[in-house]
Enzyme design. Structure first.
Site, PDB file in Angstrom:
ATOM      1  CB  ALA A  65      69.660  -3.203 -13.410  1.00 39.30           C
ATOM      2  N   GLY A 110      67.117  -6.653 -16.441  1.00 36.30           N
ATOM      3  CA  GLY A 110      67.047  -5.463 -17.291  1.00 36.30           C
ATOM      4  C   GLY A 110      67.425  -5.741 -18.742  1.00 36.30           C
ATOM      5  CD  GLU A 113      62.920  -5.303 -16.605  1.00 34.54           C
ATOM      6  OE1 GLU A 113      64.068  -4.977 -16.230  1.00 34.54           O
ATOM      7  OE2 GLU A 113      61.903  -5.099 -15.923  1.00 34.54           O
ATOM      8  CD  GLU A 133      64.739  -8.646 -12.524  1.00 34.65           C
ATOM      9  OE1 GLU A 133      64.651  -9.853 -12.823  1.00 34.65           O
ATOM     10  OE2 GLU A 133      64.905  -7.753 -13.364  1.00 34.65           O
TER      11      GLU A 133
HETATM   12  N1  COA Z   1      75.422  -6.385 -12.262  1.00 29.59           N
HETATM   13  C1  COA Z   1      76.705  -6.133 -11.966  1.00 29.59           C
HETATM   14  N2  COA Z   1      77.718  -6.880 -12.385  1.00 29.59           N
HETATM   15  C2  COA Z   1      77.448  -7.949 -13.132  1.00 29.59           C
HETATM   16  C3  COA Z   1      76.144  -8.304 -13.471  1.00 29.59           C
HETATM   17  C4  COA Z   1      75.089  -7.460 -13.026  1.00 29.59           C
HETATM   18  N3  COA Z   1      73.810  -7.677 -13.327  1.00 29.59           N
HETATM   19  N4  COA Z   1      76.176  -9.427 -14.206  1.00 29.59           N
HETATM   20  C5  COA Z   1      77.463  -9.772 -14.316  1.00 29.59           C
HETATM   21  N5  COA Z   1      78.237  -8.883 -13.667  1.00 29.59           N
HETATM   22  C6  COA Z   1      79.699  -8.897 -13.561  1.00 29.59           C
HETATM   23  C7  COA Z   1      80.179  -9.874 -12.502  1.00 29.59           C
HETATM   24  O1  COA Z   1      80.077  -9.300 -11.222  1.00 29.59           O
HETATM   25  C8  COA Z   1      81.599 -10.094 -12.930  1.00 29.59           C
HETATM   26  O2  COA Z   1      82.363  -8.984 -12.547  1.00 29.59           O
HETATM   27  P1  COA Z   1      83.860  -9.191 -11.929  1.00 29.59           P
HETATM   28  O3  COA Z   1      84.630  -9.823 -13.044  1.00 29.59           O
HETATM   29  O4  COA Z   1      84.283  -7.812 -11.599  1.00 29.59           O
HETATM   30  O5  COA Z   1      83.677 -10.114 -10.762  1.00 29.59           O
HETATM   31  C9  COA Z   1      81.499 -10.053 -14.446  1.00 29.59           C
HETATM   32  O6  COA Z   1      80.285  -9.377 -14.744  1.00 29.59           O
HETATM   33  C10 COA Z   1      81.456 -11.429 -15.088  1.00 29.59           C
HETATM   34  O7  COA Z   1      80.411 -12.173 -14.485  1.00 29.59           O
HETATM   35  P2  COA Z   1      80.625 -13.548 -13.687  1.00 29.59           P
HETATM   36  O8  COA Z   1      79.529 -13.666 -12.670  1.00 29.59           O
HETATM   37  O9  COA Z   1      82.019 -13.675 -13.221  1.00 29.59           O
HETATM   38  O10 COA Z   1      80.371 -14.587 -14.884  1.00 29.59           O
HETATM   39  P3  COA Z   1      79.784 -16.043 -14.765  1.00 29.59           P
HETATM   40  O11 COA Z   1      79.984 -16.662 -16.085  1.00 29.59           O
HETATM   41  O12 COA Z   1      80.308 -16.743 -13.572  1.00 29.59           O
HETATM   42  O13 COA Z   1      78.201 -15.826 -14.542  1.00 29.59           O
HETATM   43  C11 COA Z   1      76.044 -14.800 -14.880  1.00 29.59           C
HETATM   44  C12 COA Z   1      77.412 -15.179 -15.500  1.00 29.59           C
HETATM   45  C13 COA Z   1      75.301 -13.955 -15.904  1.00 29.59           C
HETATM   46  C14 COA Z   1      75.263 -16.067 -14.582  1.00 29.59           C
HETATM   47  C15 COA Z   1      76.279 -14.023 -13.592  1.00 29.59           C
HETATM   48  O14 COA Z   1      77.150 -12.949 -13.858  1.00 29.59           O
HETATM   49  C16 COA Z   1      75.022 -13.440 -12.996  1.00 29.59           C
HETATM   50  O15 COA Z   1      74.210 -14.165 -12.406  1.00 29.59           O
HETATM   51  N6  COA Z   1      74.839 -12.101 -13.115  1.00 29.59           N
HETATM   52  C17 COA Z   1      73.745 -11.407 -12.524  1.00 29.59           C
HETATM   53  C18 COA Z   1      72.510 -11.556 -13.355  1.00 29.59           C
HETATM   54  C19 COA Z   1      71.313 -10.907 -12.687  1.00 29.59           C
HETATM   55  O16 COA Z   1      70.875 -11.318 -11.643  1.00 29.59           O
HETATM   56  N7  COA Z   1      70.780  -9.876 -13.346  1.00 29.59           N
HETATM   57  C20 COA Z   1      69.571  -9.238 -12.953  1.00 29.59           C
HETATM   58  C21 COA Z   1      69.830  -8.168 -11.995  1.00 29.59           C
HETATM   59  S1  COA Z   1      68.296  -7.560 -11.358  1.00 29.59           S
END
Ligand code: COA
Length: 260
Positions: A65, A110, A113, A133
């Site tokens: 999400a 999400g 999920e 989460e």
């Molecule tokens: N919500 C909002 N934005 C998200 C996102 C999420 N769940 N997951 C990724 N993004 C965005 C990042 O903020 C980034 O945006 P930006 O370019 O404007 O900064 C873009 O997607 C690319 O992600 P980035 O973090 O730069 O890539 P990465 O390769 O360094 O890392 C992940 C990849 C998936 C490990 C990392 O994005 C992450 O941990 N995301 C969150 C996952 C999460 O916790 N999801 C559950 C939410 S309850």
């Protein structure tokens, strides 16, 4: 504006591609609404026999999400979001025909999920699954605690949700959460092939079978068996059953199913 969900149709199979690759296909409210409206429309189309859901780009299925949207929420807003997301996941699990998740990268929170709400999961060898989460101060809110425990058992649910640890496609397969792991380039072709195999079966039978499996999972065995009897009976109202069985009895090739 770029479409948030791309739709592609080949005969009776529809592929939905979640298309927000710059944000790793994270589910914001707009995306949840778009998917939900599309599913409602497709659910009414009797000519569809299978659905595939995947993520755009080569990095993510859905990275969760949208954290940016959740960051400032209060309790009532969060409860509304959980209901909204959960409703989308129910639309998928209750979609009248089988839904295949083609998981092509991160399936986090999400996104995990969403995959769990589908009926069949295929994953590329680079796919990664986690419930981050609890490390963000929240619980899964779109069905994760319920579907993971039901699909893989309570201990994997405790493990993955309490630790947030990230697992590879192979481990997800070993837990029974993924049916097959493929090379990245084989993922969509395999998803289409699986969908087309299902689409080649008798449509009423497939719909009845999905309904019986899905509803039966939530029922005591005796009630599930009664449900199955009803679906079995309804199949005998179709010409498809008559034609297939009479062809078999006459040692002829079973004709393509007509969906009636
Ligand atoms: N919500 C909002 N934005 C998200 C996102 C999420 N769940 N997951 C990724 N993004 C965005 C990042 O903020 C980034 O945006 P930006 O370019 O404007 O900064 C873009 O997607 C690319 O992600 P980035 O973090 O730069 O890539 P990465 O390769 O360094 O890392 C992940 C990849 C998936 C490990 C990392 O994005 C992450 O941990 N995301 C969150 C996952 C999460 O916790 N999801 C559950 C939410 S309850």
């Amino acid at each position: 504006m770029m479409e948030l969900v791309l739709t592609e149709r080949k005969e009776s199979v529809v592929l939905l591609t979640i298309n927000r690759p710059e944000g790793l296909n994270a589910l914001n409210r707009e995306l949840i609404k778009t998917l939900s409206e599309l599913l409602a429309e497709l659910a009414g189309d009797d000519s569809i026999r299978a659905l595939i859901i995947t993520g755009a780009g080569d990095r993510a299925f859905v990275a969760g999400a949208d954290i940016g949207e959740m960051a400032g929420m209060d309790r009532p807003e969060a409860e509304i979001l959980a209901r909204f997301g959960s409703r989308l996941m129910r639309q998928i699990s209750q979609f009248p025909v089988p839904v295949i998740a083609a998981i092509n990268g991160f399936a986090l929170g999400g996104g995990f999920e969403l995959a769990l709400a589908c009926d069949l999961r295929l994953a590329s060898d680079g796919a990664r699954f986690a419930f981050p989460e609890t490390g963000l101060g929240i619980t899964p809110g779109f069905g994760g605690t319920q579907r993971l425990a039901r699909l893989a058992g309570a201990m994997p649910a405790f493990d993955l949700i309490m630790t947030g640890r990230r697992i590879k496609a192979e481990e997800a397969r070993d837990l029974g959460l993924v049916m097959e792991v493929t090379a990245a380039t084989d993922l969509l072709p395999r998803a289409w092939e699986l969908a087309e195999t299902i689409a080649g079966k008798a449509p009423a039978a497939v719909r009845e079978a999905k309904r019986a499996i899905r509803m039966g999972l939530d029922l005591p065995l005796d009630e599930g068996l009664t449900l199955e009897e009803g679906g079995f009976g309804r199949c005998f109202e179709t010409g498809d059953q008559k034609r297939a069985m009479s062809a078999f009895m006459n040692k002829e090739e079973i004709p393509p199913f007509e969906g009636k």
